[in-house]
Design an enzyme around this catalytic site. Structure first.
Site, PDB file in Angstrom:
ATOM      1  N   TYR A   1      46.026  44.836  43.021  1.00  0.00           N
ATOM      2  CA  TYR A   1      45.626  43.438  43.217  1.00  0.00           C
ATOM      3  C   TYR A   1      45.836  43.023  44.681  1.00  0.00           C
ATOM      4  CZ  TYR A   1      45.235  38.408  42.465  1.00  0.00           C
ATOM      5  OH  TYR A   1      44.853  37.088  42.527  1.00  0.00           O
ATOM      6  N   VAL A  39      30.460  42.911  37.317  1.00  0.00           N
ATOM      7  CA  VAL A  39      30.280  42.800  38.766  1.00  0.00           C
ATOM      8  C   VAL A  39      30.584  44.110  39.481  1.00  0.00           C
ATOM      9  CG1 VAL A  39      30.678  40.309  38.828  1.00  0.00           C
ATOM     10  CG2 VAL A  39      32.612  41.886  39.155  1.00  0.00           C
ATOM     11  N   LYS A  97      42.914  42.022  47.464  1.00  0.00           N
ATOM     12  CA  LYS A  97      42.888  40.673  48.035  1.00  0.00           C
ATOM     13  C   LYS A  97      43.053  40.704  49.560  1.00  0.00           C
ATOM     14  CE  LYS A  97      42.025  38.667  44.195  1.00  0.00           C
ATOM     15  NZ  LYS A  97      40.695  38.075  43.959  1.00  0.00           N
TER      16      LYS A  97
END
Length: 256
Positions: A163, A66, A167
């Site tokens: 991370y 992706v 997010k």
């Protein structure tokens, strides 16, 4: 008889080879959708496809990283030819690297690891949105759900900076999509799971997971199915007037 809320819809789920992505794909199938699975792990995604087809569902798959736009665009073209125009996009693919069960501190983090996490967790969502929204805009309909996390709005020592950063960025990205795409009949929302019982939890110590349970009002971890239910709701007719929202699926942990 169960009402098939997504009958006639075509849904694409990334990171569908296992965990939350597999549960999302399964539930959309059960709700009547034709489902496209995208994952980098060919063996895992083929296994999920076989299980779903054994249940009589219409499922296709494509291998793609992706983080690579060309691979995403090619995968989408292949899947559209097999299933028809994609109505619903679930950007679920994500990674949270650990080292001996712990996240890398920022002063030790390998820049390549940073780039890879940003590529999958954030750029990956852009890549699929970029590939699929031209058709959604043309047809004046679309549903997008991006996967954020409670770590996108709170400090969690059990994940690393890359991370949390991705997010948090997903939340801003989602709200911008909602504003930009809303005039074309396209909604965009985000899910923010807490601790969910997936294979990823095996990379974290039992003590760390128990600490989360102790801080969660419902006193347990979540399940992939519970995240899937939230995704299916946000893309169903029941939430036609809901866009730009971030829905926590966390049992009350880190309530905002």
């Amino acid at each position: 008889m169960k009402r098939l809320r997504h009958s006639g819809r075509v849904v694409l789920v990334t990171g569908a080879g296992g965990g939350i992505g597999a549960a999302i794909a399964q539930l959309y199938c059960e709700e009547g959708a034709r489902v496209a699975l995208v994952d980098f792990d060919e063996a895992k995604v083929k296994e999920q496809v076989a299980l779903l087809r054994a249940g009589g569902h219409t499922v296709e798959w494509a291998k793609a990283d992706v983080a690579n736009f060309d691979e995403c665009a090619m995968a989408c073209d292949q899947l559209v030819k097999k299933l028809g125009p994609i109505d619903t996009l679930i950007n679920n693919a994500g990674v949270s690297p650990k080292h001996d069960g712990a996240p890398a501190p920022i002063w030790e983090m390998n820049p390549d690891e940073w780039e890879r996490v940003v590529g999958i967790n954030l750029t990956g969502s852009f890549n699929l949105v970029r590939a699929l929204t031209p058709s959604m805009v043309e047809r004046r309909f679309g549903r997008i759900v991006n996967m954020s996390s409670v770590a996108g709005s709170a400090y969690l020592p059990i994940v690393a900076a890359h991370y949390s950063a991705t997010k948090a960025a997903i939340i801003g990205f989602t709200r911008h999509l909602a504003g930009e795409l809303g005039p074309f009949g396209i909604t965009a929302n985000a899910l923010a799971p807490g601790r969910i019982e997936t294979p990823l939890l095996k990379t974290v110590s039992a003590a760390a997971n128990q600490a989360v349970v102790d801080e969660t009002p419902l006193r347990r971890l979540g399940t992939p199915l519970e995240v899937a239910k939230a995704a299916c709701f946000l893309t169903s007719d029941e939430s036609d007037f809901v866009t730009g929202q971030v829905v926590d699926v966390a049992g009350g942990w880190l309530m905002r």
